[in-house]
Design a protein around this motif. Structure first.
Motif, short mmCIF file in Angstrom:
data_model
loop_
_atom_site.label_atom_id
_atom_site.label_comp_id
_atom_site.label_asym_id
_atom_site.label_seq_id
_atom_site.Cartn_x
_atom_site.Cartn_y
_atom_site.Cartn_z
N VAL A 171 0.84 -1.20 0.00
CA VAL A 171 0.00 0.00 0.00
C VAL A 171 0.87 1.25 0.00
O VAL A 171 0.58 2.23 -0.70
CB VAL A 171 -1.03 -0.03 1.16
N CYS A 172 1.98 1.20 0.74
CA CYS A 172 2.88 2.37 0.80
C CYS A 172 3.50 2.67 -0.57
O CYS A 172 3.64 3.84 -0.96
CB CYS A 172 4.00 2.13 1.81
N THR A 173 3.91 1.62 -1.27
CA THR A 173 4.55 1.81 -2.57
C THR A 173 3.54 2.26 -3.61
O THR A 173 3.79 3.19 -4.38
CB THR A 173 5.21 0.48 -3.02
N GLU A 174 2.39 1.59 -3.63
CA GLU A 174 1.38 1.88 -4.66
C GLU A 174 0.89 3.32 -4.61
O GLU A 174 0.64 3.93 -5.66
CB GLU A 174 0.18 0.94 -4.50
N VAL A 175 0.76 3.86 -3.41
CA VAL A 175 0.21 5.22 -3.34
C VAL A 175 1.19 6.23 -3.95
O VAL A 175 0.77 7.20 -4.59
CB VAL A 175 -0.22 5.58 -1.89
N VAL A 176 2.48 5.97 -3.82
CA VAL A 176 3.48 6.88 -4.41
C VAL A 176 3.46 6.76 -5.93
O VAL A 176 3.43 7.78 -6.65
CB VAL A 176 4.90 6.56 -3.88
N LYS A 203 -4.14 4.54 -6.53
CA LYS A 203 -4.31 5.68 -5.63
C LYS A 203 -5.53 5.54 -4.75
O LYS A 203 -5.57 6.11 -3.67
CB LYS A 203 -4.50 6.97 -6.45
N SER A 204 -6.55 4.85 -5.24
CA SER A 204 -7.81 4.85 -4.50
C SER A 204 -8.27 3.47 -4.10
O SER A 204 -8.43 3.17 -2.92
CB SER A 204 -8.90 5.53 -5.32
N ALA A 205 -8.51 2.62 -5.09
CA ALA A 205 -9.15 1.34 -4.80
C ALA A 205 -8.30 0.53 -3.83
O ALA A 205 -8.74 0.15 -2.75
CB ALA A 205 -9.39 0.57 -6.08
N ARG A 206 -7.05 0.28 -4.22
CA ARG A 206 -6.20 -0.52 -3.35
C ARG A 206 -5.89 0.22 -2.07
O ARG A 206 -5.89 -0.36 -0.98
CB ARG A 206 -4.89 -0.86 -4.07
N TYR A 207 -5.61 1.50 -2.19
CA TYR A 207 -5.15 2.29 -1.06
C TYR A 207 -6.24 2.45 0.00
O TYR A 207 -5.98 2.37 1.20
CB TYR A 207 -4.71 3.66 -1.61
N ARG A 211 -6.41 -2.88 0.19
CA ARG A 211 -5.26 -3.16 1.05
C ARG A 211 -5.58 -3.03 2.55
O ARG A 211 -5.15 -3.88 3.34
CB ARG A 211 -4.06 -2.27 0.69
N PRO A 212 -6.32 -1.99 2.98
CA PRO A 212 -6.70 -1.96 4.40
C PRO A 212 -7.47 -3.20 4.85
O PRO A 212 -7.17 -3.79 5.89
CB PRO A 212 -7.55 -0.69 4.51
N LEU A 213 -8.44 -3.63 4.04
CA LEU A 213 -9.18 -4.87 4.35
C LEU A 213 -8.23 -6.06 4.43
O LEU A 213 -8.31 -6.87 5.38
CB LEU A 213 -10.16 -5.17 3.23
N ALA A 214 -7.35 -6.18 3.43
CA ALA A 214 -6.42 -7.31 3.37
C ALA A 214 -5.46 -7.27 4.54
O ALA A 214 -5.08 -8.31 5.10
CB ALA A 214 -5.65 -7.28 2.04
#
Lengths: 350, 350
Positions: A171-176, A203-207, A211-214
């Protein structure tokens, strides 16, 4: 929560109890850091205060809520609750870092009903007549406050298992990367709906959702939920982003607490615009127009009736999210709760 | 290194072997990330490439070296070597993040003999005639590349013990606060030598020497070395920063690979300037002069003979650093090696 009897607690109550522990964790950390650095010099506490100002100004706490949804729906062991609470707090303070930096990238004036950190500190610099350029100073403070929030986020996840840590780093990498694609696509005026979709996923769906759910499920040790939560998160995440685009395009700034119309003004390739590009060549031409101010783009997209089409797509995505968890082995009451949450997120006003 | 016979390996050889593993770890991580993101879209790899460009451009690798010095001098178990190598790599990539962000804060044009990331990407934006402001885009890329390096740094320290993790979080927090104090003091033109000293301690002494050494020792499980390493690190760290100030003030840009004279031009309250303030009121007045360009400040400080005084203070600090470890229980050969390293760092040319 360790002593709570799950049979008498609704899912929403269980999440609410943990969310209030998240608030305590955040305010405890920030209060301790403020006193630690104020003792050195009152100036040293300024970056902490900038983080605190943003975190205390509210926000939807969506990412902590989804992390706790994941943990509780997976039947997380009460002995691991503190790890889940810390991870949820980490996601919220990670979001503070992302917002502090994003608002500089976008030169956004308003956030959570308040002037953004870089605006506030540039104004302070100007008013005090300090040396140097107010813009560089203000953006510097926001950038450093974001860096500090980023450090605090990582501090809060020290107790994660290797599997949960992997989700966290993703999640940290994807948002950047998502954020970079966003500014790059805006600069190049790339009219590539697939790339915009991918940017929104990062930026949105995974972030925000997947990812928070996972992460919550991984803290509960339930890696079997990775697949259904990914499907639920991907669908609801797209719905979340489409609603975000609609709020920006057609929303009321006094309700959302942030400026509206920015995406059109900056001729951004949002998911909403990407859908319009696929339907009418004039949208691509307006996007590519270096001198356009976005007003014409907004009018054209409104006239095309894309708004209604997007609403129908959101309906469809919410349905997809519900089906994704229809067969998943979740704790009692959580299938309904996650369905309810999907509706709340997809049809929110701000 | 697991099979290395310590009796036939010098301290410098042992460190060299681990340092080359650090390089492999860094290039392995960055190469993997470049392919991962290029597969999505070549644009998605741009922030990774910006990190890689800086890491590959060289640098002194001081922080990894001090982490490995701490680990090896403490007699670290070969079974923990990979953790030490990863932590050393983490410190180097953390430094890449700090430099990427610092160069934006200072609007520095040159780093490691190359144009800085924000300059390079602003120029790309300008040349391509992209939409928006080249400065905001260039600074945005540098900011996001720094954020990415920051994530990678945290990714590399997943296996730290709680005690080592605490040292890691201290270094991450201090560098942000130190950087803020730096820009704040420059903006306010505060002539407070004590605050400047504290800023230098955060930004340089602890960041470059004390915390990396302590991290290595903590990975080796030798918390008894925390006190002597703190004394050694504090003294050598101040010498390091004073040398840095001298290189900026009087050094040769073609040797140091970065612009010189910046501190005077920006009328920064460096340790060097702080010493001068204590000796002559005219220095405070020049610092407070909002219209000063720093040239007069540079001339005055040179004329005052502060340079010779600073050289004597460096001699004294190196002596202090050596005494700090005179009685510490270190692995064979490491007392001499740490004394040699102190001289190398304190009298370097770049």
């Amino acid at each position: 929560m360790g002593a709570t009897d799950q049979t008498t607690t609704t899912p929403a109550e269980a999440r609410g109890a943990l969310l209030s522990r998240v608030e305590d964790r955040l305010s405890g950390l920030l209060t301790a850091e403020k006193s630690r650095w104020s003792a050195v010099d009152p100036r040293a506490a300024v970056p902490v205060e900038a983080v605190d100002a943003l975190v205390s100004a509210g926000g939807k706490r969506l990412r902590p809520a989804f992390c706790l949804n994941g943990f509780l729906a997976a039947g997380g062991d009460p002995a691991r609750e503190q790890v889940a609470v810390d991870a949820a707090a980490a996601l919220e303070i990670l979001h503070a870092y992302a917002l502090l930096h994003d608002d500089v990238l976008d030169d956004s004036p308003l956030r959570r009903d308040e002037p953004t950190a870089h605006e506030r500190h540039a104004a302070e610099h100007r008013a005090a007549g300090w040396a140097g350029e107010p813009r560089r100073y203000g953006e510097g403070v926001a950038s450093l406050a974001g860096d500090l929030a980023h450090v605090y986020a990582h501090r809060l996840v020290g107790a994660l298992s290797p599997a949960a840590r992997e989700v966290w780093h993703d999640v940290c990498t994807e948002v950047v990367i998502g954020q970079y694609l966003d500014i790059r696509v805006a600069a190049e005026r790339v009219a590539d709906p697939e790339l915009s979709r991918w940017t929104a996923i990062c930026k949105s769906a995974r972030y925000t959702i997947h990812r928070p759910l996972a992460l919550g499920a991984a803290i509960a040790g339930r890696l079997d939920l990775a697949a259904p939560f990914e499907q639920y998160g991907a669908a609801l995440g797209e719905a979340f982003q489409l609603r975000d685009d609609l709020i920006d395009a057609f929303g009321d700034s006094s309700v959302s607490g942030k400026p509206t119309g920015l995406d059109f003004a900056q001729q951004r390739m949002t998911l909403l615009v990407a859908l319009a590009v696929q339907r009418d060549d004039r949208v691509s031409r307006l996007l590519a127009d270096q001198n356009g101010d976005g007003a014409e783009l907004g009018r054209l997209i409104t006239d095309m009736g894309v708004r209604g089409e997007v609403e129908r797509r959101i309906d469809h995505l919410v349905e997809q999210a519900r089906s994704a968890i229809a067969e998943a082995p979740l704790s009692p009451g959580w299938r309904d709760e996650l369905a309810r949450v999907a509706v709340e997120v997809a049809y929110r006003q701000k």
